[in-house]
Design an enzyme around this catalytic site. Sequence first.
Site, PDB file in Angstrom:
ATOM      1  N   GLU A   1       7.997  34.882   4.896  1.00  0.00           N
ATOM      2  CA  GLU A   1       7.909  34.023   3.704  1.00  0.00           C
ATOM      3  C   GLU A   1       8.950  32.919   3.768  1.00  0.00           C
ATOM      4  O   GLU A   1      10.151  33.180   3.811  1.00  0.00           O
ATOM      5  CB  GLU A   1       8.108  34.841   2.423  1.00  0.00           C
ATOM      6  CG  GLU A   1       7.934  33.979   1.187  1.00  0.00           C
ATOM      7  CD  GLU A   1       8.479  34.621  -0.084  1.00  0.00           C
ATOM      8  OE1 GLU A   1       8.688  33.887  -1.068  1.00  0.00           O
ATOM      9  OE2 GLU A   1       8.710  35.850  -0.075  1.00  0.00           O
TER      10      GLU A   1
ATOM     11  N   SER B   1      -1.072  31.176  -8.851  1.00  0.00           N
ATOM     12  CA  SER B   1      -1.022  31.519 -10.273  1.00  0.00           C
ATOM     13  C   SER B   1      -2.212  30.861 -10.966  1.00  0.00           C
ATOM     14  O   SER B   1      -2.179  29.662 -11.273  1.00  0.00           O
ATOM     15  CB  SER B   1       0.295  31.052 -10.905  1.00  0.00           C
ATOM     16  OG  SER B   1       0.349  31.369 -12.283  1.00  0.00           O
TER      17      SER B   1
ATOM     18  N   LYS C   1      12.351  37.302   5.124  1.00  0.00           N
ATOM     19  CA  LYS C   1      12.755  36.105   4.386  1.00  0.00           C
ATOM     20  C   LYS C   1      13.860  35.440   5.206  1.00  0.00           C
ATOM     21  O   LYS C   1      15.002  35.910   5.213  1.00  0.00           O
ATOM     22  CB  LYS C   1      13.268  36.482   2.996  1.00  0.00           C
ATOM     23  CG  LYS C   1      13.633  35.289   2.121  1.00  0.00           C
ATOM     24  CD  LYS C   1      12.403  34.567   1.607  1.00  0.00           C
ATOM     25  CE  LYS C   1      12.781  33.454   0.627  1.00  0.00           C
ATOM     26  NZ  LYS C   1      11.600  32.793   0.058  1.00  0.00           N
TER      27      LYS C   1
END
Length: 238
Positions: free
Chosen positions: A109, A171, A37
């Site tokens: 990410e 999602s 990250k």
Amino acid sequence: MPVLVITGTGTEVGKTITTAAVAAVAVAAGRSVAVLKPAQTGVAPGEQGDAGEVARLSGAVTARELARYPEPLAPATAARRSGLPPVRPRAVAEAAAELAAGHDLVLVEGAGGLLVRFDEEGGTLADAARLLGAPVLVVASAGLGTLNTTELTARELRRQGLRTAGVVIGSWPAAADLASRCNLADLPVVAGAPLLGALPEGAGAHQPAGFRTAAPGWLAPRLGGTWDAQAFASAFAP
């Protein structure tokens, strides 16, 4: 190098949970995995960040942050306001390369979307991906508006000479509306890349063991899973 860069079409599209699913599938296949990250924002010292959440859900992965800023802002803005040094794309690429030397797969990410600025010079996740020569996986939302943001992201990747590995819906709603169901056919068209998965709404709420068991069913074989894009689209055909 075995590096995959993961970006979103915006914030809150399921990027971290998608990263965790990719990591979980790779770990289950016996691969050593690291998640990087570059810039964690909006998290106080001692609190768990996105890399830590990936590790919690996916299992034995190496989690690394390059910088952490307390305010939930774009990294360049958060760095400026905090008085802390910004993250530079070259530092991201160097850290990913270092991790790749000791791991089978490195997942990088990003924060927000592809062009969110890391520093005042305008460095972005796309710059880091270009330095690495790494493909970029795009995490998109399911419903109305996603076609525009997905196509804009894919066009920018092509403009910068970067390869879009595919698109994952971060999602998938429990009650999919008409737009979401139509987007299953349209997303790969506007992205110019295959649809490689769909994570169910609330996937991040699973206990780690259940998450790891279910993850292969959310991702296509190209990402190590068993998810079938054609069968999924047929099941939700409008």
